[in-house]
Design an enzyme around this catalytic site. Sequence first.
Site, mmCIF file in Angstrom:
data_model
loop_
_atom_site.group_PDB
_atom_site.id
_atom_site.type_symbol
_atom_site.label_atom_id
_atom_site.label_comp_id
_atom_site.label_asym_id
_atom_site.label_seq_id
_atom_site.Cartn_x
_atom_site.Cartn_y
_atom_site.Cartn_z
ATOM 1 N N HIS A 222 12.764 84.652 25.713
ATOM 2 C CA HIS A 222 12.965 83.564 24.762
ATOM 3 C C HIS A 222 12.082 82.371 25.094
ATOM 4 O O HIS A 222 11.469 82.283 26.165
ATOM 5 C CB HIS A 222 14.439 83.147 24.731
ATOM 6 C CG HIS A 222 14.996 82.717 26.053
ATOM 7 N ND1 HIS A 222 14.727 81.499 26.624
ATOM 8 C CD2 HIS A 222 15.831 83.357 26.916
ATOM 9 C CE1 HIS A 222 15.362 81.399 27.777
ATOM 10 N NE2 HIS A 222 16.040 82.510 27.989
ATOM 11 N N CYS A 238 16.500 85.993 32.804
ATOM 12 C CA CYS A 238 15.759 86.071 31.551
ATOM 13 C C CYS A 238 14.280 85.748 31.768
ATOM 14 O O CYS A 238 13.885 85.200 32.795
ATOM 15 C CB CYS A 238 16.346 85.131 30.511
ATOM 16 S SG CYS A 238 17.784 85.812 29.673
#
Length: 262
Positions: A222, A238
């Site tokens: 992201h 992440c």
Amino acid sequence: MRSPGVPELHGLKPRARAGGRHRRRTFALLLLLAPLVLSPSANAGTGLDVAGSELLSDERTYTSWAHSRLRAPIRLLPDPTSRRIAGIRYLTEDGFPEVYLVLRRWTDPDGRTWLEVRIPMHPNGRIGWVRDSALGSLHLVRTRLVVDRPRLRATLYRSGRRIWRSRIGVGTPSTPTPAGRFWIRERIKVPNPGGAYGPWAFGTSAYSGLSDWPGGGVVGIHGTNQPQLIPGRPSHGCIRVENLAIRRLARLMPIGTPVRIL
């Protein structure tokens, strides 16, 4: 997205006749599975190589995937009596249609067609077989994302040719981004592009070591509102990408894209 990328985010004696049936069944199963070859060099990352099966994904230049159609067991081997290791599910942890990466197709001597799939579950890296009726139509992608943790770089290829590259942020030493073979399951346009996830987020099939994280610790790719931390190791697992780069990636990387994390 529920992901860890942003902390703000035996002893019984068998009867003789039953034992005989069991031995005959075992012998028949061994004959059936005799073509299964466990060759690490030939099968790196693709489970059991079944002679006569059709390769549907090389996870480099072409990859097949499918959504769920029916709830069904995923078995260790392509046989209805093989051990169940998971079950087909309809939705991801975030409520999107689940995505199964399909490696091979094989029809057994009884005419049943099986698909070898990568399973989105913890622990990472599970592979199993499911009846073809459990999945919908196969889709084909030509893209592949490679995440190089040591060099803090991610590269997207299409048909083997590089089409995108970016600096990234990955997990801290205590909460590392897991290595292995994964794929893109979710593609999310974030309502607040100035927030912690940036304008776009992708849910992968990778799970972090934070098993107590909501949703089981799904690893995402992201954007970020802290670009100064890229390149670096600031996350809970992440993969963070600068917002301009994640916008470009969103135009290029479809659902089902295999992800190789080094």
